[in-house]
Design a protein around this motif. Sequence first.
Motif, short mmCIF file in Angstrom:
data_model
loop_
_atom_site.label_atom_id
_atom_site.label_comp_id
_atom_site.label_asym_id
_atom_site.label_seq_id
_atom_site.Cartn_x
_atom_site.Cartn_y
_atom_site.Cartn_z
N UNK A 84 0.81 -1.22 0.00
CA UNK A 84 0.00 0.00 0.00
C UNK A 84 0.84 1.27 0.00
N UNK A 85 0.34 2.27 -0.72
CA UNK A 85 0.94 3.61 -0.68
C UNK A 85 0.35 4.43 0.47
N UNK A 86 -0.93 4.19 0.74
CA UNK A 86 -1.63 4.89 1.83
C UNK A 86 -2.30 3.85 2.72
N UNK A 87 -2.08 3.96 4.02
CA UNK A 87 -2.70 3.04 4.98
C UNK A 87 -3.47 3.87 6.01
N UNK A 88 -4.78 3.64 6.08
CA UNK A 88 -5.64 4.36 7.04
C UNK A 88 -5.90 3.49 8.27
N UNK A 89 -5.77 4.09 9.45
CA UNK A 89 -6.20 3.44 10.70
C UNK A 89 -7.06 4.44 11.46
N UNK A 90 -7.94 3.94 12.36
CA UNK A 90 -8.78 4.88 13.11
C UNK A 90 -8.74 4.58 14.61
N UNK A 91 -7.72 3.84 15.05
CA UNK A 91 -7.65 3.45 16.46
C UNK A 91 -6.23 2.97 16.75
N UNK A 92 -5.99 2.55 17.97
CA UNK A 92 -4.74 1.88 18.35
C UNK A 92 -4.64 0.59 17.53
N UNK A 93 -3.48 0.38 16.88
CA UNK A 93 -3.36 -0.78 15.99
C UNK A 93 -1.98 -1.42 16.16
N UNK A 94 -1.81 -2.28 17.19
CA UNK A 94 -0.47 -2.75 17.58
C UNK A 94 0.31 -3.44 16.47
N UNK A 95 -0.38 -4.07 15.52
CA UNK A 95 0.35 -4.78 14.46
C UNK A 95 1.12 -3.85 13.52
#
Length: 342
Positions: free
Chosen positions: A52-63
Amino acid sequence: ADISGNFEYVYNEMLRQNLDEKYKIHCLFKSNISARRNFIDKFKFPYLLGKADYIFVDDFHPLLYTVNFRKSQEIIQVWHAVGAFKTVGYSRAGKKGGPFFNSVNHRNYTKAFVSSETDIPFYGEAFGIKEQNIIPTGVPRTDTLFDKNYEQQIVAEMEEVLPIIKGKKVVLFAPTFRGNGHHTAHYPFFKIDFARFARYCRENNAVVLFKMHPFVKNRLRIPREYEQYFVDVSDMREVNDILFITDILISDYSSLVYEFAVFKRPMLFYAFDLEDYITSRDFYEPYETFVPGKIVQSFDNLITSLDNEDYELEKVEPFLDKHFKYQDGRSSERLVRHLFGS
């Protein structure tokens, strides 16, 4: 299990701007925080992180935090809450459940998007990232709060789903959880006097909707004799939709108060454990001067304030103007244009 929240609004805006012609958009979700990824997703997830060129997250994401991403990749945090109320991330260092200063959590976000300039230093501290990478475009999922057509549509839909609310004053009881994360999350229901709440409803042609935090494990048991006044709506996914039909919000330390401020309606803050909460969790600004409504620390005072319509409503509008830089329903558009320059 499927797209919702800020993701949904950003995704729809990307489609509106025809960005799906330029980018291949992948989605990967889990139905809840404890669910295991299915067999295919266990391979798909690391593959997509690499591609991916862009990765969206909306919370704590330990991985994500131990991955060495390419310099060209954008890791974008569109945090699920509006504003900065309870401390999170590195703002909790030294507190129970907080990270150590040398932790890798959050630090690899290349951008984060927030509701107003007020939030920038708090999110910078929480995520351990530079303030110049935090952009106050507004929060995408709040766009519908400013949409009058959507409001008419959703009020009609809600009256279909919850016929009990028709012609009634609607009180939403929506506190946050107690405990240290999703494993220990609970709410002390003995702090609610259902008989007195029912009396208020009977005398004021009102109903109470209870929306508990998704983490809360102990279920609300509504006594049968009060079912004509109370409804548990905890399983409704989109809490913003419930706000449209709400006349009075009762909360405590939930960031839902930001969204509800948009409606300029009254709020009460039932903070019976305020001192404990400050010790264990704490806030970015002093609670007593920050919240946009009257603080009550006992159920007696809560009912008295409801009876007397004593809400300190004058606090709501200054709060809204401070925490929403934009009140135009175009936050998704600003965010997508900022990222993709379309």
